[in-house]
Design an enzyme around this catalytic site. Structure first.
Site, mmCIF file in Angstrom:
data_model
loop_
_atom_site.group_PDB
_atom_site.id
_atom_site.type_symbol
_atom_site.label_atom_id
_atom_site.label_comp_id
_atom_site.label_asym_id
_atom_site.label_seq_id
_atom_site.Cartn_x
_atom_site.Cartn_y
_atom_site.Cartn_z
ATOM 1 N N LYS A 15 0.837 -1.221 0.000
ATOM 2 C CA LYS A 15 0.000 0.000 0.000
ATOM 3 C C LYS A 15 0.863 1.260 0.000
ATOM 4 C CE LYS A 15 -2.081 -1.226 3.863
ATOM 5 N NZ LYS A 15 -1.395 -2.520 4.110
ATOM 6 N N ARG A 90 -10.051 0.623 7.836
ATOM 7 C CA ARG A 90 -9.627 -0.732 8.168
ATOM 8 C C ARG A 90 -10.819 -1.644 8.351
ATOM 9 N NH1 ARG A 90 -4.000 0.340 8.227
ATOM 10 N NH2 ARG A 90 -3.220 -1.572 9.099
ATOM 11 N N ARG A 127 11.704 -6.093 4.806
ATOM 12 C CA ARG A 127 11.425 -4.642 4.776
ATOM 13 C C ARG A 127 12.365 -3.881 5.707
ATOM 14 N NH1 ARG A 127 5.504 -2.443 5.460
ATOM 15 N NH2 ARG A 127 5.544 -3.743 7.344
ATOM 16 N N ARG A 159 10.705 -2.167 11.478
ATOM 17 C CA ARG A 159 9.623 -1.616 12.288
ATOM 18 C C ARG A 159 9.379 -2.467 13.529
ATOM 19 N NH1 ARG A 159 4.728 -0.284 8.195
ATOM 20 N NH2 ARG A 159 3.611 -1.505 9.757
ATOM 21 N N ARG A 170 -1.511 -9.405 12.711
ATOM 22 C CA ARG A 170 -1.952 -8.343 11.780
ATOM 23 C C ARG A 170 -2.669 -8.953 10.570
ATOM 24 N NH1 ARG A 170 3.574 -5.545 10.928
ATOM 25 N NH2 ARG A 170 2.536 -4.445 9.240
HETATM 26 P P1 AP5 Z 1 4.783 -1.646 1.937
HETATM 27 O O1 AP5 Z 1 4.547 -0.684 0.818
HETATM 28 O O2 AP5 Z 1 5.521 -1.176 3.132
HETATM 29 O O3 AP5 Z 1 3.413 -2.356 2.362
HETATM 30 P P2 AP5 Z 1 2.162 -1.802 3.169
HETATM 31 O O4 AP5 Z 1 0.962 -2.457 2.587
HETATM 32 O O5 AP5 Z 1 2.179 -0.307 3.251
HETATM 33 O O6 AP5 Z 1 2.486 -2.477 4.570
HETATM 34 P P3 AP5 Z 1 2.266 -2.082 6.071
HETATM 35 O O7 AP5 Z 1 2.924 -3.186 6.870
HETATM 36 O O8 AP5 Z 1 2.712 -0.684 6.354
HETATM 37 O O9 AP5 Z 1 0.724 -2.194 6.211
HETATM 38 P P4 AP5 Z 1 -0.074 -2.370 7.514
HETATM 39 O O10 AP5 Z 1 -1.462 -2.184 7.040
HETATM 40 O O11 AP5 Z 1 0.229 -3.605 8.268
HETATM 41 O O12 AP5 Z 1 0.518 -1.214 8.450
HETATM 42 P P5 AP5 Z 1 0.173 0.335 8.640
HETATM 43 O O13 AP5 Z 1 1.438 1.075 8.672
HETATM 44 O O14 AP5 Z 1 -0.912 0.791 7.760
HETATM 45 O O15 AP5 Z 1 5.536 -2.918 1.258
HETATM 46 C C1 AP5 Z 1 6.007 -3.964 2.066
HETATM 47 C C2 AP5 Z 1 7.396 -4.408 1.612
HETATM 48 O O16 AP5 Z 1 7.281 -5.226 0.437
HETATM 49 C C3 AP5 Z 1 8.341 -3.269 1.223
HETATM 50 O O17 AP5 Z 1 9.607 -3.547 1.753
HETATM 51 C C4 AP5 Z 1 8.359 -3.312 -0.308
HETATM 52 O O18 AP5 Z 1 9.561 -2.810 -0.838
HETATM 53 C C5 AP5 Z 1 8.203 -4.816 -0.567
HETATM 54 N N1 AP5 Z 1 7.651 -5.292 -1.851
HETATM 55 C C6 AP5 Z 1 7.994 -6.431 -2.480
HETATM 56 N N2 AP5 Z 1 7.282 -6.637 -3.582
HETATM 57 C C7 AP5 Z 1 6.436 -5.622 -3.659
HETATM 58 C C8 AP5 Z 1 5.408 -5.288 -4.600
HETATM 59 N N3 AP5 Z 1 5.077 -6.029 -5.675
HETATM 60 N N4 AP5 Z 1 4.720 -4.174 -4.374
HETATM 61 C C9 AP5 Z 1 4.999 -3.410 -3.299
HETATM 62 N N5 AP5 Z 1 5.951 -3.679 -2.375
HETATM 63 C C10 AP5 Z 1 6.668 -4.788 -2.562
HETATM 64 O O19 AP5 Z 1 -0.459 0.286 10.130
HETATM 65 C C11 AP5 Z 1 0.358 -0.089 11.217
HETATM 66 C C12 AP5 Z 1 -0.495 -0.135 12.469
HETATM 67 O O20 AP5 Z 1 -1.066 1.168 12.736
HETATM 68 C C13 AP5 Z 1 -1.718 -1.082 12.416
HETATM 69 O O21 AP5 Z 1 -1.382 -2.419 12.747
HETATM 70 C C14 AP5 Z 1 -2.650 -0.430 13.469
HETATM 71 O O22 AP5 Z 1 -2.246 -0.726 14.769
HETATM 72 C C15 AP5 Z 1 -2.398 1.068 13.227
HETATM 73 N N6 AP5 Z 1 -3.329 1.645 12.237
HETATM 74 C C16 AP5 Z 1 -3.014 2.181 11.025
HETATM 75 N N7 AP5 Z 1 -4.116 2.620 10.396
HETATM 76 C C17 AP5 Z 1 -5.157 2.362 11.232
HETATM 77 C C18 AP5 Z 1 -6.571 2.570 11.147
HETATM 78 N N8 AP5 Z 1 -7.143 3.118 10.047
HETATM 79 N N9 AP5 Z 1 -7.336 2.183 12.179
HETATM 80 C C19 AP5 Z 1 -6.802 1.621 13.283
HETATM 81 N N10 AP5 Z 1 -5.475 1.385 13.428
HETATM 82 C C20 AP5 Z 1 -4.660 1.745 12.406
#
Ligand code: AP5
Length: 214
Positions: A15, A90, A127, A159, A170
């Site tokens: 994402k 979410r 990552r 992270r 997760r």
């Molecule tokens: P990356 O782009 O980092 O993936 P991502 O989907 O952004 O992953 P996240 O782990 O950040 O998502 P998440 O939803 O668990 O965490 P968030 O930060 O939103 O890519 C991942 C890796 O893959 C990279 O290293 C990339 O280079 C690699 N890769 C390899 N192939 C790829 C390809 N084809 N395309 C792309 N990348 C590739 O949330 C964290 C925490 O915050 C949550 O657990 C929760 O506690 C809280 N939180 C956040 N938002 C909310 C909400 N709306 N409500 C409640 N709690 C929330």
């Protein structure tokens, strides 16, 4: 051109990687609730202190905190012409709140990334991020100098929530909540699913084609 986009998907689905690139191309802000929360945690703000335990355990942070934070962000000047939101909503409740907040037009397009569980784990393990949130992967998207961010020269780290135990939870949370969420946007005719396996550039090409054709 669509300018109010959501990118949904499992943890490490890509994402942030794709939202950042697409936002730069479209000239709209990339709004990532995970990045915003991590910034609050690193600054030790009241919000960050309240959010940290949930984030470290792979649980969702309470709607009360996240919704207020997102609404305030959407009201800023740079978001007036559009945005790409990653990490929100979410669950169905957050989707309904966002819908009510946006009024009639709602969102233009919802891109749902689809990735196999084994790929999610591999992406998490490899990552690396810099303190300002720039994202790399040891194999798929390595920095020019190992361990150093290309953009700001900061040291890359893992992270806090990228441990095996937390990632399993997760993924469970995502699967528990995403069905109703995707159905909600499907019923509005704005949902598009994208195969997000394979190299980042291939996934981005599919997203790009979809945005341009919708
Ligand atoms: P990356 O782009 O980092 O993936 P991502 O989907 O952004 O992953 P996240 O782990 O950040 O998502 P998440 O939803 O668990 O965490 P968030 O930060 O939103 O890519 C991942 C890796 O893959 C990279 O290293 C990339 O280079 C690699 N890769 C390899 N192939 C790829 C390809 N084809 N395309 C792309 N990348 C590739 O949330 C964290 C925490 O915050 C949550 O657990 C929760 O506690 C809280 N939180 C956040 N938002 C909310 C909400 N709306 N409500 C409640 N709690 C929330």
């Amino acid at each position: 051109m669509k300018s109010r986009l959501l990118i949904l998907g499992p943890p490490a689905g890509g994402k942030g990687t794709h939202a950042e690139r697409l936002a730069a191309e479209l000239g709209v802000p990339h709004i990532a609730t995970g990045d915003m929360l991590r910034k609050e945690v690193s600054e030790g703000s009241d919000l960050g202190v309240q959010a940290k335990a949930a984030m470290d355990g792979g649980e969702l942070v309470s709607d009360e905190l996240v919704v207020a934070m997102l609404v305030e962000r959407l009201e800023r000047e740079d978001a007036s012409e559009g945005w790409i939101i990653d990490g929100f909503p979410r669950d169905l409740e957050q989707a309904q709140v966002l819908n009510a907040e946006l009024g009639g037009r709602g969102v233009d397009l919802v891109i749902a990334l689809e990735v196999e569980r084994a790929d999610i784990i591999e992406r998490i393990v490899g990552r690396r991020v810099c303190p300002r949130g720039h994202v790399y992967h040891l194999t798929h998207n390595p920095p020019e100098t190992p361990g150093v961010c290309d953009i700001d020269g900061e040291a890359l780290v893992q992270r806090d929530d990228d441990t095996e135990e937390v990632i399993v939870h997760r993924i469970e949370v995502y699967h528990d909540e995403s069905g109703a969420l995707l159905d909600f946007y499907d019923s509005k005719g704005v949902l598009r699913k994208v195969d997000a396996s394979g190299p980042p550039d291939d996934t981005y090409a599919r997203i790009h084609a979809m945005v341009n054709s919708s």
